[in-house]
Write a protein that holds these residues in place. Structure first.
Motif, mmCIF file in Angstrom:
data_model
loop_
_atom_site.group_PDB
_atom_site.id
_atom_site.type_symbol
_atom_site.label_atom_id
_atom_site.label_comp_id
_atom_site.label_asym_id
_atom_site.label_seq_id
_atom_site.Cartn_x
_atom_site.Cartn_y
_atom_site.Cartn_z
ATOM 1 N N ARG A 160 0.846 -1.197 0.000
ATOM 2 C CA ARG A 160 0.000 0.000 0.000
ATOM 3 C C ARG A 160 0.874 1.236 0.000
ATOM 4 O O ARG A 160 2.059 1.180 0.288
ATOM 5 N N SER A 161 0.257 2.359 -0.253
ATOM 6 C CA SER A 161 1.017 3.613 -0.245
ATOM 7 C C SER A 161 1.290 4.036 1.203
ATOM 8 O O SER A 161 0.620 3.593 2.137
ATOM 9 N N ILE A 162 2.271 4.903 1.353
ATOM 10 C CA ILE A 162 2.578 5.459 2.672
ATOM 11 C C ILE A 162 1.364 6.225 3.199
ATOM 12 O O ILE A 162 1.013 6.133 4.374
ATOM 13 N N ASN A 163 0.695 6.956 2.319
ATOM 14 C CA ASN A 163 -0.462 7.752 2.710
ATOM 15 C C ASN A 163 -1.578 6.860 3.264
ATOM 16 O O ASN A 163 -2.151 7.142 4.325
ATOM 17 N N VAL A 164 -1.906 5.788 2.543
ATOM 18 C CA VAL A 164 -2.960 4.874 2.998
ATOM 19 C C VAL A 164 -2.555 4.214 4.306
ATOM 20 O O VAL A 164 -3.351 4.104 5.237
ATOM 21 N N THR A 165 -1.306 3.787 4.392
ATOM 22 C CA THR A 165 -0.821 3.130 5.607
ATOM 23 C C THR A 165 -0.900 4.069 6.801
ATOM 24 O O THR A 165 -1.399 3.691 7.863
ATOM 25 N N ALA A 166 -0.416 5.294 6.639
ATOM 26 C CA ALA A 166 -0.468 6.260 7.741
ATOM 27 C C ALA A 166 -1.916 6.567 8.129
ATOM 28 O O ALA A 166 -2.247 6.682 9.314
ATOM 29 N N GLY A 167 -2.804 6.678 7.134
ATOM 30 C CA GLY A 167 -4.215 6.919 7.416
ATOM 31 C C GLY A 167 -4.843 5.800 8.222
ATOM 32 O O GLY A 167 -5.612 6.036 9.157
ATOM 33 N N GLU A 168 -4.519 4.538 7.871
ATOM 34 C CA GLU A 168 -5.040 3.391 8.622
ATOM 35 C C GLU A 168 -4.527 3.392 10.053
ATOM 36 O O GLU A 168 -5.267 3.104 10.988
ATOM 37 N N ILE A 169 -3.247 3.721 10.224
ATOM 38 C CA ILE A 169 -2.665 3.763 11.565
ATOM 39 C C ILE A 169 -3.349 4.843 12.404
ATOM 40 O O ILE A 169 -3.713 4.616 13.558
ATOM 41 N N LEU A 170 -3.570 6.005 11.810
ATOM 42 C CA LEU A 170 -4.246 7.089 12.530
ATOM 43 C C LEU A 170 -5.682 6.710 12.864
ATOM 44 O O LEU A 170 -6.163 6.969 13.973
ATOM 45 N N ALA A 171 -6.397 6.111 11.914
ATOM 46 C CA ALA A 171 -7.790 5.710 12.155
ATOM 47 C C ALA A 171 -7.864 4.696 13.289
ATOM 48 O O ALA A 171 -8.746 4.775 14.147
ATOM 49 N N GLY B 246 -5.778 4.434 15.701
ATOM 50 C CA GLY B 246 -5.415 5.123 16.942
ATOM 51 C C GLY B 246 -6.560 5.885 17.575
ATOM 52 O O GLY B 246 -6.572 6.100 18.785
ATOM 53 N N VAL B 247 -7.536 6.304 16.782
ATOM 54 C CA VAL B 247 -8.663 7.068 17.344
ATOM 55 C C VAL B 247 -9.970 6.275 17.286
ATOM 56 O O VAL B 247 -11.041 6.833 17.529
ATOM 57 N N SER B 248 -9.914 4.982 16.996
ATOM 58 C CA SER B 248 -11.136 4.192 16.868
ATOM 59 C C SER B 248 -11.925 4.140 18.173
ATOM 60 O O SER B 248 -13.143 4.065 18.155
ATOM 61 N N ASP B 249 -11.248 4.223 19.321
ATOM 62 C CA ASP B 249 -11.965 4.190 20.599
ATOM 63 C C ASP B 249 -12.812 5.442 20.802
ATOM 64 O O ASP B 249 -13.796 5.415 21.520
ATOM 65 N N GLU B 250 -12.464 6.541 20.129
ATOM 66 C CA GLU B 250 -13.259 7.751 20.262
ATOM 67 C C GLU B 250 -14.642 7.575 19.666
ATOM 68 O O GLU B 250 -15.616 8.111 20.167
ATOM 69 N N ALA B 251 -14.755 6.816 18.592
ATOM 70 C CA ALA B 251 -16.069 6.551 18.002
ATOM 71 C C ALA B 251 -16.910 5.746 18.982
ATOM 72 O O ALA B 251 -18.105 5.991 19.132
ATOM 73 N N LEU B 252 -16.281 4.793 19.674
ATOM 74 C CA LEU B 252 -17.003 4.020 20.677
ATOM 75 C C LEU B 252 -17.420 4.910 21.836
ATOM 76 O O LEU B 252 -18.518 4.771 22.371
ATOM 77 N N ASP B 253 -16.539 5.835 22.238
ATOM 78 C CA ASP B 253 -16.878 6.759 23.314
ATOM 79 C C ASP B 253 -18.065 7.625 22.921
ATOM 80 O O ASP B 253 -18.963 7.865 23.720
#
Length: 96
Positions: A25-36, A38-45
């Protein structure tokens, strides 16, 4: 779609680059997945906060817990579906 420009150290960039290459995958897609991730618990909150607010307002429909399934119920359900798969396969093959 928004753009985000961030500064990261060289080591972190190299690790993201290696992961991107490893996954094809591209660096952009990879970084986006990592960031998403990292904040996935906020959606649950946010969901938990919304449920708490609905509960306070008295508009949350609480579902009673499902009764436990007995072994007899399980066996009856399995017996009731026995042989259905091949029949459906035959119907599909016949174009019904």
């Amino acid at each position: 779609m928004k753009q985000l420009l961030i500064r990261i150290d060289d080591d972190l960039h190299q690790r993201i680059t290696r992961r991107a290459r490893r996954t094809g995958r591209s660096i952009n897609v990879t970084a986006g997945e990592i960031l998403a991730h990292g904040v996935s618990d906020e959606a649950l909150d946010a969901r938990a906060e919304l449920r708490a607010r609905a509960r306070r307002l008295g508009v949350l429909a609480e579902r009673p817990p499902a009764p436990p399934v007995t072994e007899a119920d399980r066996e009856r359900a399995l017996a009731g579906t026995k042989g259905i798969g091949p029949i459906l396969d035959d119907f599909r093959a016949e174009g019904r």
